[in-house]
Structure formats: structure tokens, C-alpha cells
Design a protein around this motif. Sequence first.
Motif, PDB file in Angstrom:
ATOM      1  N   MET A  38       0.830  -1.188   0.000  1.00  0.00           N
ATOM      2  CA  MET A  38       0.000   0.000   0.000  1.00  0.00           C
ATOM      3  C   MET A  38       0.878   1.257   0.000  1.00  0.00           C
ATOM      4  O   MET A  38       0.471   2.260  -0.536  1.00  0.00           O
ATOM      5  N   LYS A  39       2.052   1.149   0.595  1.00  0.00           N
ATOM      6  CA  LYS A  39       2.942   2.307   0.604  1.00  0.00           C
ATOM      7  C   LYS A  39       3.443   2.636  -0.797  1.00  0.00           C
ATOM      8  O   LYS A  39       3.609   3.803  -1.136  1.00  0.00           O
ATOM      9  N   LEU A  40       3.698   1.613  -1.601  1.00  0.00           N
ATOM     10  CA  LEU A  40       4.231   1.843  -2.944  1.00  0.00           C
ATOM     11  C   LEU A  40       3.159   2.331  -3.926  1.00  0.00           C
ATOM     12  O   LEU A  40       3.459   3.092  -4.833  1.00  0.00           O
ATOM     13  N   ARG A  41       1.937   1.857  -3.753  1.00  0.00           N
ATOM     14  CA  ARG A  41       0.833   2.269  -4.634  1.00  0.00           C
ATOM     15  C   ARG A  41      -0.425   2.454  -3.790  1.00  0.00           C
ATOM     16  O   ARG A  41      -1.305   1.598  -3.758  1.00  0.00           O
ATOM     17  N   PRO A  42      -0.531   3.583  -3.097  1.00  0.00           N
ATOM     18  CA  PRO A  42      -1.630   3.796  -2.156  1.00  0.00           C
ATOM     19  C   PRO A  42      -3.017   3.802  -2.797  1.00  0.00           C
ATOM     20  O   PRO A  42      -4.005   3.579  -2.106  1.00  0.00           O
ATOM     21  N   THR A  43      -3.114   4.024  -4.092  1.00  0.00           N
ATOM     22  CA  THR A  43      -4.434   4.067  -4.727  1.00  0.00           C
ATOM     23  C   THR A  43      -4.912   2.703  -5.208  1.00  0.00           C
ATOM     24  O   THR A  43      -6.036   2.584  -5.685  1.00  0.00           O
ATOM     25  N   ILE A  44      -4.076   1.686  -5.074  1.00  0.00           N
ATOM     26  CA  ILE A  44      -4.465   0.365  -5.561  1.00  0.00           C
ATOM     27  C   ILE A  44      -5.555  -0.218  -4.663  1.00  0.00           C
ATOM     28  O   ILE A  44      -5.523  -0.073  -3.454  1.00  0.00           O
ATOM     29  N   SER A  45      -6.518  -0.831  -5.279  1.00  0.00           N
ATOM     30  CA  SER A  45      -7.653  -1.382  -4.541  1.00  0.00           C
ATOM     31  C   SER A  45      -7.488  -2.891  -4.383  1.00  0.00           C
ATOM     32  O   SER A  45      -7.719  -3.650  -5.321  1.00  0.00           O
ATOM     33  N   LEU A  46      -7.098  -3.327  -3.201  1.00  0.00           N
ATOM     34  CA  LEU A  46      -6.908  -4.753  -2.943  1.00  0.00           C
ATOM     35  C   LEU A  46      -8.147  -5.424  -2.370  1.00  0.00           C
ATOM     36  O   LEU A  46      -8.195  -6.643  -2.275  1.00  0.00           O
ATOM     37  N   TYR A  47      -9.136  -4.617  -1.982  1.00  0.00           N
ATOM     38  CA  TYR A  47     -10.359  -5.156  -1.388  1.00  0.00           C
ATOM     39  C   TYR A  47     -11.588  -4.633  -2.121  1.00  0.00           C
ATOM     40  O   TYR A  47     -11.590  -3.534  -2.657  1.00  0.00           O
ATOM     41  N   ASP A  48     -12.644  -5.438  -2.108  1.00  0.00           N
ATOM     42  CA  ASP A  48     -13.933  -4.987  -2.619  1.00  0.00           C
ATOM     43  C   ASP A  48     -14.464  -3.896  -1.691  1.00  0.00           C
ATOM     44  O   ASP A  48     -13.947  -3.719  -0.579  1.00  0.00           O
ATOM     45  N   PRO A  49     -15.491  -3.182  -2.124  1.00  0.00           N
ATOM     46  CA  PRO A  49     -16.021  -2.084  -1.306  1.00  0.00           C
ATOM     47  C   PRO A  49     -16.427  -2.472   0.121  1.00  0.00           C
ATOM     48  O   PRO A  49     -16.420  -1.629   1.012  1.00  0.00           O
ATOM     49  N   ASP A  50     -16.730  -3.767   0.354  1.00  0.00           N
ATOM     50  CA  ASP A  50     -17.110  -4.163   1.710  1.00  0.00           C
ATOM     51  C   ASP A  50     -15.913  -4.181   2.660  1.00  0.00           C
ATOM     52  O   ASP A  50     -16.063  -4.310   3.872  1.00  0.00           O
ATOM     53  N   GLY A  51     -14.686  -4.045   2.108  1.00  0.00           N
ATOM     54  CA  GLY A  51     -13.490  -3.989   2.928  1.00  0.00           C
ATOM     55  C   GLY A  51     -13.048  -5.319   3.499  1.00  0.00           C
ATOM     56  O   GLY A  51     -12.074  -5.403   4.236  1.00  0.00           O
ATOM     57  N   SER A  52     -13.743  -6.369   3.164  1.00  0.00           N
ATOM     58  CA  SER A  52     -13.468  -7.672   3.733  1.00  0.00           C
ATOM     59  C   SER A  52     -13.031  -8.698   2.689  1.00  0.00           C
ATOM     60  O   SER A  52     -12.201  -9.545   2.966  1.00  0.00           O
ATOM     61  N   HIS A  53     -13.598  -8.607   1.505  1.00  0.00           N
ATOM     62  CA  HIS A  53     -13.290  -9.560   0.441  1.00  0.00           C
ATOM     63  C   HIS A  53     -12.266  -8.965  -0.525  1.00  0.00           C
ATOM     64  O   HIS A  53     -12.291  -7.767  -0.795  1.00  0.00           O
ATOM     65  N   PRO A  54     -11.376  -9.811  -1.058  1.00  0.00           N
ATOM     66  CA  PRO A  54     -10.367  -9.279  -1.968  1.00  0.00           C
ATOM     67  C   PRO A  54     -10.968  -8.866  -3.312  1.00  0.00           C
ATOM     68  O   PRO A  54     -11.906  -9.498  -3.796  1.00  0.00           O
ATOM     69  N   SER A  55     -10.399  -7.821  -3.878  1.00  0.00           N
ATOM     70  CA  SER A  55     -10.734  -7.447  -5.248  1.00  0.00           C
ATOM     71  C   SER A  55     -10.018  -8.427  -6.176  1.00  0.00           C
ATOM     72  O   SER A  55      -9.252  -9.284  -5.724  1.00  0.00           O
ATOM     73  N   SER A  56     -10.237  -8.293  -7.468  1.00  0.00           N
ATOM     74  CA  SER A  56      -9.510  -9.141  -8.423  1.00  0.00           C
ATOM     75  C   SER A  56      -8.009  -8.957  -8.257  1.00  0.00           C
ATOM     76  O   SER A  56      -7.246  -9.926  -8.279  1.00  0.00           O
ATOM     77  N   LEU A  57      -7.577  -7.716  -8.062  1.00  0.00           N
ATOM     78  CA  LEU A  57      -6.148  -7.456  -7.876  1.00  0.00           C
ATOM     79  C   LEU A  57      -5.642  -8.073  -6.574  1.00  0.00           C
ATOM     80  O   LEU A  57      -4.549  -8.638  -6.530  1.00  0.00           O
ATOM     81  N   GLY A  58      -6.431  -7.978  -5.522  1.00  0.00           N
ATOM     82  CA  GLY A  58      -6.053  -8.589  -4.250  1.00  0.00           C
ATOM     83  C   GLY A  58      -5.946 -10.100  -4.359  1.00  0.00           C
ATOM     84  O   GLY A  58      -5.055 -10.721  -3.770  1.00  0.00           O
ATOM     85  N   ALA A  59      -6.838 -10.696  -5.146  1.00  0.00           N
ATOM     86  CA  ALA A  59      -6.808 -12.145  -5.340  1.00  0.00           C
ATOM     87  C   ALA A  59      -5.553 -12.573  -6.097  1.00  0.00           C
ATOM     88  O   ALA A  59      -4.933 -13.597  -5.771  1.00  0.00           O
ATOM     89  N   ILE A  60      -5.151 -11.778  -7.088  1.00  0.00           N
ATOM     90  CA  ILE A  60      -3.940 -12.099  -7.848  1.00  0.00           C
ATOM     91  C   ILE A  60      -2.706 -12.001  -6.956  1.00  0.00           C
ATOM     92  O   ILE A  60      -1.839 -12.880  -6.980  1.00  0.00           O
ATOM     93  N   LEU A  61      -2.622 -10.957  -6.170  1.00  0.00           N
ATOM     94  CA  LEU A  61      -1.482 -10.811  -5.263  1.00  0.00           C
ATOM     95  C   LEU A  61      -1.431 -11.975  -4.273  1.00  0.00           C
ATOM     96  O   LEU A  61      -0.377 -12.569  -4.041  1.00  0.00           O
ATOM     97  N   THR A  62      -2.565 -12.338  -3.737  1.00  0.00           N
ATOM     98  CA  THR A  62      -2.634 -13.468  -2.808  1.00  0.00           C
ATOM     99  C   THR A  62      -2.188 -14.756  -3.487  1.00  0.00           C
ATOM    100  O   THR A  62      -1.429 -15.545  -2.913  1.00  0.00           O
ATOM    101  N   ALA A  63      -2.625 -14.959  -4.725  1.00  0.00           N
ATOM    102  CA  ALA A  63      -2.243 -16.164  -5.465  1.00  0.00           C
ATOM    103  C   ALA A  63      -0.730 -16.225  -5.671  1.00  0.00           C
ATOM    104  O   ALA A  63      -0.113 -17.285  -5.501  1.00  0.00           O
ATOM    105  N   TYR A  64      -0.129 -15.099  -6.048  1.00  0.00           N
ATOM    106  CA  TYR A  64       1.325 -15.061  -6.216  1.00  0.00           C
ATOM    107  C   TYR A  64       2.032 -15.472  -4.928  1.00  0.00           C
ATOM    108  O   TYR A  64       2.979 -16.262  -4.942  1.00  0.00           O
ATOM    109  N   VAL A  65       1.591 -14.931  -3.800  1.00  0.00           N
ATOM    110  CA  VAL A  65       2.228 -15.238  -2.521  1.00  0.00           C
ATOM    111  C   VAL A  65       2.014 -16.703  -2.153  1.00  0.00           C
ATOM    112  O   VAL A  65       2.959 -17.392  -1.730  1.00  0.00           O
TER     113      VAL A  65
END
Length: 83
Positions: free
Chosen positions: A1-28
Amino acid sequence: MKLRPTISLYDPDGSHPSSLGAILTAYVFVGAITGEVPASIPGWYGITDIDGESVQLMSIDNLDAIFFRKIAEQTLRGYGMLK
């Protein structure tokens, strides 16, 4: 979040990952399990049925994929989890 503060890793509910959050999680996850982060990932995820009709499930920009790969590598390297 520090490197790209505008990136959305969560859906609007703040609990579920966005598509981008899911990809990052998959990589890890893949890196943690195999000791290697994939060199690349497909930019389009979808299914095609037996009639040839396709449904797009999600897509990711190539620059986001490269960024997430680097973040996953840094994270896993910090925990000594890469080969």
C-alpha cells in the motif's frame, strides 16, 4: 500500500479481496508452496463452454502483474521462503 496507495486490494465491503487482491494473494501462495514466484501470469481469466462461448471472470493489466510479482518476491524473500 505504501508503494501504490491508490491500488484497490479489497472490494467495497473492505473484507473480500478485489480481483487485484486475489492475484497478489495467489502469487504469494504459489511462492510459499513452491519456493518460486511464477515468471508471468495470464492477463485474462475466463472459461469457454463446449459451444465456444466465453465468459470473462477477470482480467489484469500486465503492469499490475509485474508489480505484484515483485511484491510477492520481496515478501517471501523477507521470510526466507524462496529457493
